[in-house]
Design a protein around this motif. Structure first.
Motif, short mmCIF file in Angstrom:
data_model
loop_
_atom_site.label_atom_id
_atom_site.label_comp_id
_atom_site.label_asym_id
_atom_site.label_seq_id
_atom_site.Cartn_x
_atom_site.Cartn_y
_atom_site.Cartn_z
N SER A 129 0.83 -1.14 -0.05
CA SER A 129 0.06 0.02 -0.01
C SER A 129 0.88 1.33 0.27
CB SER A 129 -0.89 0.03 1.16
OG SER A 129 -0.05 -0.05 2.43
N GLY A 130 2.17 1.11 0.32
CA GLY A 130 3.05 2.33 0.20
C GLY A 130 3.12 3.15 -0.93
N VAL A 131 2.77 2.27 -2.03
CA VAL A 131 3.05 2.91 -3.51
C VAL A 131 1.68 3.70 -3.75
CG1 VAL A 131 3.97 0.79 -4.32
CG2 VAL A 131 1.84 1.19 -4.45
N VAL A 132 0.74 3.84 -2.90
CA VAL A 132 -0.18 4.99 -3.03
C VAL A 132 -0.54 5.77 -2.00
CG1 VAL A 132 -1.41 3.54 -4.95
CG2 VAL A 132 -2.01 3.05 -2.34
N ARG A 133 0.67 5.78 -0.93
CA ARG A 133 0.41 6.49 0.26
C ARG A 133 1.67 7.52 0.59
NH1 ARG A 133 0.99 3.57 6.21
NH2 ARG A 133 0.17 5.57 7.43
N ASP A 134 1.02 8.87 0.27
CA ASP A 134 1.97 9.72 0.64
C ASP A 134 1.85 11.09 1.85
OD1 ASP A 134 -0.09 11.40 -0.18
OD2 ASP A 134 0.78 12.22 -1.79
N VAL A 135 2.66 11.83 1.91
CA VAL A 135 2.46 12.60 3.02
C VAL A 135 2.33 14.09 2.33
CG1 VAL A 135 3.59 13.90 5.08
CG2 VAL A 135 4.02 11.46 4.70
N ASP A 136 0.97 14.47 2.59
CA ASP A 136 0.34 15.60 1.74
C ASP A 136 -0.13 16.84 2.72
OD1 ASP A 136 -0.07 17.38 -0.57
OD2 ASP A 136 -2.13 16.65 -0.35
N THR A 137 -0.75 16.21 3.83
CA THR A 137 -0.92 17.17 4.94
C THR A 137 -0.79 16.48 6.32
OG1 THR A 137 -3.16 16.09 5.14
CG2 THR A 137 -2.85 17.75 3.47
N PRO A 138 -0.78 17.12 7.30
CA PRO A 138 -0.33 16.83 8.83
C PRO A 138 -1.36 15.34 8.94
CG PRO A 138 -0.34 18.96 8.82
CD PRO A 138 -0.87 18.71 7.50
N ALA A 139 -2.31 15.49 8.34
CA ALA A 139 -3.39 14.08 8.76
C ALA A 139 -2.92 13.14 8.17
CB ALA A 139 -4.80 14.58 8.12
N ASP A 140 -1.97 12.94 7.27
CA ASP A 140 -1.53 11.96 6.63
C ASP A 140 -0.43 11.11 7.24
OD1 ASP A 140 -3.05 12.14 4.30
OD2 ASP A 140 -1.57 13.70 3.45
#
Length: 203
Positions: free
Chosen positions: A187-198
């Motif tokens: 799942s890491g391939v579609v998971r990023d850090v965009d906002t603090p909530a991520d």
């Protein structure tokens, strides 16, 4: 940095973005957030170092934490002049540097520094898929396309022409017939850090 004549798989880490959606007042701050004691960008760098023969990093400045960490490891760091205009310019700078530093490169792994959860085994699987079919390899998790994307090194010149904030998106569209989607259990391939909530909750 002397040319590396043995490196075949080259990780290109895009870490020069401003991260405005995370914190508009502190450019680059999101890459310095800690996950299990390690920064977001450091985790992304570690993944590439564990899965590629060599790595190039695009950073906002040579004093940025990820730039200093990479340099201490002997990783080449570039500061693209037009990085503020979008990730495409950073990607172009890294791709343009590949022939000089890695003349025997076979695959280029385009990775984003704000994606800290990708497994090294996933990157190796994508590199193998790209080499086996001489294709562009892109991961997909549960049907969703993700990152990193692996290009044959023959695309270096085309990647060096990227501009704007879409990275290699246009190049992928133009070469759709040479794109292979690789289903992965990561799942890491579609998971990023965009906002603090991520980010995961602090322990």
């Amino acid at each position: 940095m002397e040319p590396n004549a043995t490196a075949r798989s080259i990780g290109l880490l895009l870490a020069a973005g401003s991260g405005r959606r995370f914190d508009s007042t502190a450019p680059g701050r999101k890459l310095e957030q800690l996950i299990d004691g390690q920064s977001v960008a450091s985790r992304a760098l570690g993944t590439l170092r564990a899965s590629c023969d060599a790595v190039l990093v695009a950073a906002r400045s040579l004093t940025a934490p990820i730039a200093q960490e990479a340099a201490a490891m002997g990783v080449k760091v570039l500061v693209p002049e037009q990085s503020s205009l979008g990730m495409g310019h950073s990607l172009a700078a890294l791709a343009a540097a590949v022939p000089e530093h890695f003349p025997q490169a076979e695959t280029l792994v385009i990775a984003l520094a704000d994606m800290p959860w990708i497994e090294p085994a996933t990157v190796r699987e994508l590199v193998s898929a790209s080499r086996a079919g001489n294709v562009i390899a892109q991961p997909a998790f549960d049907g969703e396309k993700g990152h990193p994307v692996v290009f044959p090194a023959s695309y270096a010149a085309a990647l060096a022409s990227c501009t704007g904030d879409t990275g290699a998106r246009d190049l992928l569209r133009q070469n759709a017939d040479h794109l292979r989607l690789v289903a992965v259990n990561d799942s890491g391939v579609v998971r990023d850090v965009d906002t603090p909530a991520d980010l995961p909750p602090r322990r």
